[in-house]
Design an enzyme around this catalytic site. Structure first.
Site, mmCIF file in Angstrom:
data_model
loop_
_atom_site.group_PDB
_atom_site.id
_atom_site.type_symbol
_atom_site.label_atom_id
_atom_site.label_comp_id
_atom_site.label_asym_id
_atom_site.label_seq_id
_atom_site.Cartn_x
_atom_site.Cartn_y
_atom_site.Cartn_z
ATOM 1 N NE ARG A 78 -4.021 -2.165 2.419
ATOM 2 C CZ ARG A 78 -3.639 -3.571 2.310
ATOM 3 N NH1 ARG A 78 -2.582 -4.025 2.685
ATOM 4 N NH2 ARG A 78 -4.733 -4.087 2.289
ATOM 5 C CG HIS A 103 -0.868 -5.490 -4.069
ATOM 6 N ND1 HIS A 103 0.360 -5.505 -3.432
ATOM 7 C CD2 HIS A 103 -1.666 -6.619 -3.705
ATOM 8 C CE1 HIS A 103 0.140 -6.234 -2.399
ATOM 9 N NE2 HIS A 103 -1.118 -6.866 -2.553
ATOM 10 C CG HIS A 173 -0.034 -11.540 -3.522
ATOM 11 N ND1 HIS A 173 -1.029 -12.455 -2.949
ATOM 12 C CD2 HIS A 173 -0.152 -10.432 -3.005
ATOM 13 C CE1 HIS A 173 -1.393 -11.844 -1.957
ATOM 14 N NE2 HIS A 173 -1.333 -10.595 -1.884
ATOM 15 C CG ASP A 230 -2.919 -7.780 5.230
ATOM 16 O OD1 ASP A 230 -1.636 -7.909 4.441
ATOM 17 O OD2 ASP A 230 -3.732 -7.347 4.429
ATOM 18 C CD GLU A 288 2.005 -10.281 -0.032
ATOM 19 O OE1 GLU A 288 1.775 -9.110 -0.563
ATOM 20 O OE2 GLU A 288 1.030 -10.515 0.921
#
Length: 323
Positions: A78, A103, A173, A230, A288
């Site tokens: 982000r 992304h 991803h 996350d 990631e």
């Protein structure tokens, strides 16, 4: 080996490439640089696919949000408010994850068809991201080379150059499920990270590099992944010239082990708590490798600016064993 995989609505063909070595088989799509499947044996020698994906192109086109297996760019993760300053100019991006850009925007690298060239033990995907694409400055020549080494490890080496100052942050991803199916929350994870970047309600880092000790973010000793993550972890060693091991994911049932080595300073752990059908929340774990989220707006984070004359390079290797 390549084969036709489907056709986009504008008539552009999509091809699938298969790499096979040392008992590992990987399938890669020219659309989005997607890792469609990674087939590896379990402790009893039974082969299974350990990443989430679709058997047909339509699956990816109808379910783009989770970014299944895709090559992410021009900026992974982000950027706050969809805006960032660079050399006195503020650039506006598409707020496709309102109010933020996520992304690379609504049509990032994951939704582009890449040129594919065979190389020794793999393929090289390349494309030109023109100046202004999704709001990013500079014409970016970018490539990602996927290879299998003699142990069956999957290596992804990224490289990019630009004709004007810009920001770059690339990743893959894939959602890993080492059991091959079912919920992945019971996988065991170890991360070489003593700090992480706390986030606000919009999942933007606050700027703090917080200690993991005594928190649910402490994966320095192997434990179950669980759910509710996350978050970006600050990897020990920062940016490195050669990949070093930063993570290990283990499925006790199958015995499969995934090791992640990288040159990157960060790793986003996403436990996929919002996967849509035909998958269920928690069916995969995304690891990631990356520079930190919102780095263009965070001067104390590792920099992501690429200038003319410089070369962006990043490498991540996924290794497969059993125990």
């Amino acid at each position: 080996m390549s084969e036709h995989f489907g056709t986009l609505s504008d008539g552009t063909p999509v091809h699938r490439w298969t790499l096979e070595r040392a008992g590992v088989r990987v399938r890669i799509l020219s659309y989005g640089g997607i890792v469609q499947s990674v087939e590896v044996p379990d402790r009893d020698g039974r082969t299974g696919n350990v990443v989430l994906g679709f058997a047909e192109l339509d699956g990816y086109l109808s379910c783009p949000g989770p970014y299944f297996g895709a090559l992410i760019g021009r900026y992974a993760n982000r950027i706050a408010g969809g805006r960032f300053p660079l050399d006195g100019v503020t650039y506006a991006l598409e707020p496709n994850n309102a109010p933020n850009s996520l992304h690379g925007g609504g049509r990032g690298f994951d939704k582009r068809v890449w040129d594919v060239t065979p190389v020794a033990d793999g393929v090289r995907l390349s494309r030109v991201s023109e100046h202004g694409e999704e709001g990013f400055p500079g014409r970016l020549d970018v490539s990602a080379t996927y290879t299998l080494d003699d142990t069956g490890s999957l290596r992804i080496a990224y490289e990019a150059v630009t004709d004007a100052p810009t920001v770059v942050n690339l990743t893959n991803h894939s959602y890993w499920n080492l059991a091959g199916s079912g919920h992945a929350g019971g996988h065991e994870l170890r991360l070489d990270a003593s700090r992480y970047t706390p986030v606000d309600a919009d999942l933007i880092p606050t700027g703090e590099l917080a200690e993991v000790a005594g928190t649910r973010f402490d994966f320095r000793e192997t434990r179950k992944v669980g759910s509710g993550y996350d978050h970006n972890f600050v990897l020990t060693g920062g940016v490195t010239q050669t990949p070093r091991e930063v993570a290990e994911l283990h499925d006790p049932a199958s015995g499969r082990v995934l090791t992640v080595t990288t040159t990157e300073p960060g790793l986003q752990l996403y436990t996929a708590d919002h996967l849509p059908e035909p998958f269920a929340p928690g069916d995969g774990v995304a690891l990631e490798t990356q520079h930190f989220p919102d780095s263009p707006n965070q001067p104390d984070f590792p920099g992501t600016v690429l200038r003319p004359g410089g070369v962006f390079r990043s490498t991540t290797v996924y290794g497969f064993t059993t125990r």
